[in-house]
Design an enzyme around this catalytic site. Structure first.
Site, PDB file in Angstrom:
ATOM      1  N   HIS A   1       0.863  -1.184   0.000  1.00 17.64           N
ATOM      2  CA  HIS A   1       0.000   0.000   0.000  1.00 17.64           C
ATOM      3  C   HIS A   1       0.901   1.236   0.000  1.00 17.64           C
ATOM      4  O   HIS A   1       2.079   1.181   0.339  1.00 17.64           O
ATOM      5  CB  HIS A   1      -0.916   0.016   1.217  1.00 17.64           C
ATOM      6  CG  HIS A   1      -1.830  -1.165   1.283  1.00 17.64           C
ATOM      7  ND1 HIS A   1      -2.973  -1.262   0.543  1.00 17.64           N
ATOM      8  CD2 HIS A   1      -1.747  -2.321   1.989  1.00 17.64           C
ATOM      9  CE1 HIS A   1      -3.573  -2.406   0.786  1.00 17.64           C
ATOM     10  NE2 HIS A   1      -2.850  -3.076   1.663  1.00 17.64           N
TER      11      HIS A   1
ATOM     12  N   ALA B   1      16.962 -15.248  13.493  1.00 19.93           N
ATOM     13  CA  ALA B   1      15.511 -15.387  13.622  1.00 19.93           C
ATOM     14  C   ALA B   1      14.892 -14.093  14.120  1.00 19.93           C
ATOM     15  O   ALA B   1      15.399 -13.447  15.043  1.00 19.93           O
ATOM     16  CB  ALA B   1      15.187 -16.529  14.582  1.00 19.93           C
TER      17      ALA B   1
END
Length: 210
Positions: free
Chosen positions: A136, A181
């Site tokens: 967007h 991670a």
């Protein structure tokens, strides 16, 4: 069948810093899983090519609209992965390219509106997001903001991206690097570097990983 038809030996497939693949030591269920993945990649997903046989498991979404996706030889795409190359008809084609012997694990999303290149011998863990666009557009009170650089993402050979990591547009990750991670990568990562954090920052130089 694996050896003769798909040219994968029982020996270790190894180059400097390469991931090791031992076909002979795999249990029967794993060999069967690979064979069905090869068949699925060739017949259902139509991703096979000359000397190129990717492994695609059930539940993988491969979506294109004015875009192309190429998955390399013996690269393995696990369940619930979504790969897309989608852009507007009046824009240049979106391109997603994955090298050879790369694995992408459960729940990862790779979304190209421009260009994403993932190298060979990479390991992308579960629930990662790699996206070269914002999906967007933010509107600002002081008018449009200048476009900064190319939105393309390039992940070099033998890169390990840890679970739930996010790689955002315009990023290059150098070879033999590790993304920890949960990291959010917003800027380039040099080769042989471990990065962690949100936003990701270099932690230390490494020799590689295995």
């Amino acid at each position: 069948m694996i050896n003769s038809e798909f040219h994968v030996s029982n020996e270790i497939i190894e180059t400097p810093q390469a991931r090791r693949i031992r076909i002979a030591s795999m249990p029967l269920w794993r060999k069967s899983q690979l064979v069905w993945g090869l068949i699925r990649g060739a017949l259902f997903y139509r991703q096979a090519g000359l000397k190129r046989f990717p492994i695609i498991h059930r539940g993988v979404k491969v979506l294109t609209a004015n875009g192309t996706i190429r998955i390399g030889h013996f690269s393995e795409i696990h369940e619930r992965v979504a790969l897309s190359a989608i852009t507007e008809p009046d824009q240049p084609q979106a391109r997603l390219s994955i090298g050879d012997y790369t694995s992408i694990w459960y729940g990862t999303v790779v979304s190209a509106r421009h260009q994403i290149t993932i190298g060979s011998q990479c390991a992308i863990s579960w629930n990662c997001t790699i996206i070269d666009n914002d999906m967007h557009e933010i509107t600002y009170s002081d008018g449009p903001q200048p476009v900064r650089g190319s939105p393309a993402i390039r992940i070099a050979d033998h890169v390990w991206i840890g679970a739930s990591a996010i790689v955002l547009k315009g990023v290059t990750i150098g070879e033999n690097s590790v993304v920890a991670a949960g990291a959010i990568v917003t800027r380039d990562v040099p080769p042989n570097t471990l990065v962690a954090g949100a936003p990701a920052r270099p932690m230390r130089t490494i020799a590689g990983w295995r």
